[in-house]
Write a protein that holds these residues in place. Sequence first.
Motif: not given
Ligand SMILES: [Mg+2]
Lengths: 559, 328
Positions: B129-130, B157-161
């Motif tokens: 996503d990022g 995955n809704q964030a910078y994992m």
């Molecule tokens: Mg992500």
Amino acid sequence: MRHPFAITLDVASSLANKTGGWRVERPVFVDRLPPCNDACPSGEDVQGWLYAAESGDYKGAWRRLVRDNPMPATTGRVCFRPCETACNRVQVDEAVGIRSVERFLGDHAIGEGWSFPGRMSTASGNVLVVGSGPCGLSAAYHLRRAGHRVTIYETSASLGGMLRYGIPAYRLPRSVLNAEVRRIVDMGVTVETRHRVDDVLAAREDGRFDAVLLALGAPLAHHVPIPAVDSAYVLDALSYLHGAASGHPPQLGRCVAVYGGGDTALDAARTALRLGAEEAVVVYRRTGSQMPANSEEYEQALAEGVQMHWLSTVARAGDGELLVERMELDDTGFPQPTGVFETLEANALVLALGEETDLSSVDRAIDIHSSDGVIDIGPTMMTGHPGIFAGGDVVAGERSVTAAIGNGKKVARQIGAWLSGENVSAGSRHPLAELSSLNTWYYADAPRTVQAELERARRLTTFDEVVAGLNETDALFEARRCMSCGSCLECANCFGMCPDNAVHRVLDPLAKGPLAGGDGVLRAGGVRPFAFDYDYCKGCGICVSECPSGAIVMEPEVI
Amino acid sequence: MSRNGVRFFQVGSFAVGNRLLDPEDRTVQADEQRSNSLTSGHRACQGCGEALGARYVLDAAMRASNGKVVVANATGCLEVFSTPYPESSWRVPWMHSLFGNVAAVASGIAAALAVQGRDGVRVVAQAGDGGTVDIGIGCLSGMFERNDDVLFVCYDNQAYMNTGVQRSGSTPPSARTATTDAVGSEPGASFGQGKDVPAIARAHGVPYVATATIADLRDLEGKIEKAIPMRGSRYVHVLVPCPLGWGSAPADTIRVARAATECGLFPVYEAERGEVVGVTRIRRKVGVDEYLSIQGRFSHLYSPVRRADVIDRIQKIADSNIRRFRLE
Ligand SMILES: [Mg+2]
Ligand SMILES: Cc1cc2nc3c(=O)[nH]c(=O)nc-3n(C[C@H](O)[C@H](O)[C@H](O)COP(=O)(O)OP(=O)(O)OC[C@H]3O[C@@H](n4cnc5c(N)ncnc54)[C@H](O)[C@@H]3O)c2cc1C
Ligand SMILES: Cc1ncc(C[n+]2csc(CCOP(=O)(O)OP(=O)(O)O)c2C)c(N)n1
Ligand code: SF4
């Protein structure tokens, strides 16, 4: 290999990286006991035969079914279906129509003329079975399959016990019963009908039998003294049903009262309506919800116009009328007399107050004991007399066709063991497959199939079967509603949902194809369609969470 | 619900496979011959939704293109866990781009193939996503505008994992990340911020836009199979729960994704040339609690006290999705 600029190593695959070492728990396949199997008094592998039926392998399904129960077309009609009460699907939508599929398989087998699979061993005992009800027939079948010689002595003119002389034909057509009885006899059972055993010890000696099974049932009506005028017509339900079943029904008149609240009472009332009575009234001490009769039969009786007179006891049978006393339930739910009386019109009073055993044939065997009218048996189902066993309604326990069939299977095994001087080892039971271990998301929404019923007019004039069987499409549909609780159903969720590709399909080494798609037979032999690759499984447990049937568990890794 | 209309009792169309289905009706993942585009030994965490999503997508793309796929992959977890030098988990032609330029790289690959006349080879760009919503959005928008022949897949995955769970433009309101602390009256990520990239993609009027999750395999595979042969820019946005970043149990990865759609927070739909043409209806509706309460990143909404005010605001978002997309 020459490498490009700034590259020093060869390209490699991540397969070199065995991620299995990350694991602290490992998934393993298990078999849990489905509640239907657990509840079946005949010990059927319900989930197992439904599994075969789901794929359209009716023969495989039937064979699996008759491993335990040789009369599925019969029980497919009259069983009280404890399996469906226990079925996990009750909590999802409605129970799987197990009995309707069983009946379909049983009828299909009769239609196709399937015979039982051959003998399983070569035992050679000589066994006398006294009584040919479901217990005796089931025992004869299991004893024959084990190789023993079997002789049945039966008082009545035909085999079947209460299946023939108790349960009316509109619930169990005689063509079906005959076909299933004949299939058992055709295994090579010697049969003597109209042969009442008066003295079991003498019978054993005369026939040089190694062992005897007493499957005598409970053929006598329980009697309660009821004041009656001389001209009153009082008879018991068992003899009424017996007469009707043999083609000589007593004539009861226009208006019939039946006293009692069990299946026998309802069967007597329904039979009376079919034989010309204009009114049939069931008089019962308690309320409808307290009736021991099966709810299904109760609904059918109501639909046929049987009237119910709750909270009443018969005080006196008069000429063409009955004097009944109204009852009231006390705080404990027990009926108490009120002193209020009323009169009901009744040309005959049929008593259906319970069934009792007839133990006169064991009078001389002093080491055969009884309590509360039933024969005492030990854990191996043997009476106090060596080599004489008992099962079915003549011993304590649930009185039903399926229980009698289960008794027959168990006692056959015990007789075989006794004859060979061995012990029957009690198989270990798997833990129960509870609904909480299933992931029901994956099961398609599928309402239960309803079995059609005969229209009322024909029910009042004929003994045609009331409840229709399922056609093949519906039977298949119903079988496929089974959730396979606790057993792998080859849905491939574990195979497809593992982020690490750590579940493999097991290929059948002989057929060179995947096992999945088979009929479960291989699986039953211990081979499974999927296997874990512990080199790569990281132990996330997705497979466990997403397994619809609860056939995988996580176990701690031994470090 | 059932994308290809498989009406099959017992496990219907929801499970991966079914022993009784004709082989052509089975999912790609049920097939023991599937390509396993992302093979074992990768270093994704236990229960990684992104690893699962990438295999679902690329195996379906492989089948739909007869094995002719080239993949460009932005920097992010998916790239890092699959290719620690010199090992690779990829069993497809695969190229690593920068964090922000994967759309441009894929456009270039498509242009090169077009020049060579090799239009049977399909190009897939994939990013987190990022790499999609934030740093990559310029290249992506350009690709859409030119309608380059690329299927762009975002694994959301809704964030910078990869760099430690920092907030992205896709992080949902109130979620705790390393950069949105769960403190104050409005703990976690703010309401009213972030970007809806599927909507942005639709606004470009590209031939095909779809959302999907790893909880509905048939739906996801169906969308990829539909998108692969189409020409021009296509965009598929896949929700992939991350046990580490979301604080959910690894075993719950699919369950969390399922709850996201069943509560309405993540609408699953497809659009052609900007117009929504199909939605996946909610099958067994649940409240947002079912979704939020099984994730550690929302635990501050449940303890020390249940923050009904915040949960209500989130429920309103779900309700609005349900209305807008007619999910019921
Ligand atoms: Mg992500
Ligand atoms: C009217 C009625 C309806 C019923 N409905 C159902 C139902 O719907 N579902 C259900 O599950 N159960 C039902 N039952 C109960 C069920 O029929 C019995 O539990 C079951 O038949 C018991 O089987 P059994 O083999 O032990 O005995 P039985 O079926 O009673 O068979 C015993 C046999 O032994 C013979 N016999 C007895 N003594 C001798 C002797 N000395 N010598 C030779 N032969 C002898 C008898 O003639 C009889 O044939 C019903 C019972 C009745 C009476
Ligand atoms: C220009 C640039 N800025 C920052 C980074 C560091 N970086 C690598 S991956 C990543 C985050 C990736 O997040 P996302 O795209 O959501 O993928 P995920 O890891 O969550 O799958 C960042 C910030 C980088 N590689 N390049
Ligand atoms: S899904 Fe895969 S990684 Fe997870 S526990 Fe099962 S086998 Fe192991």
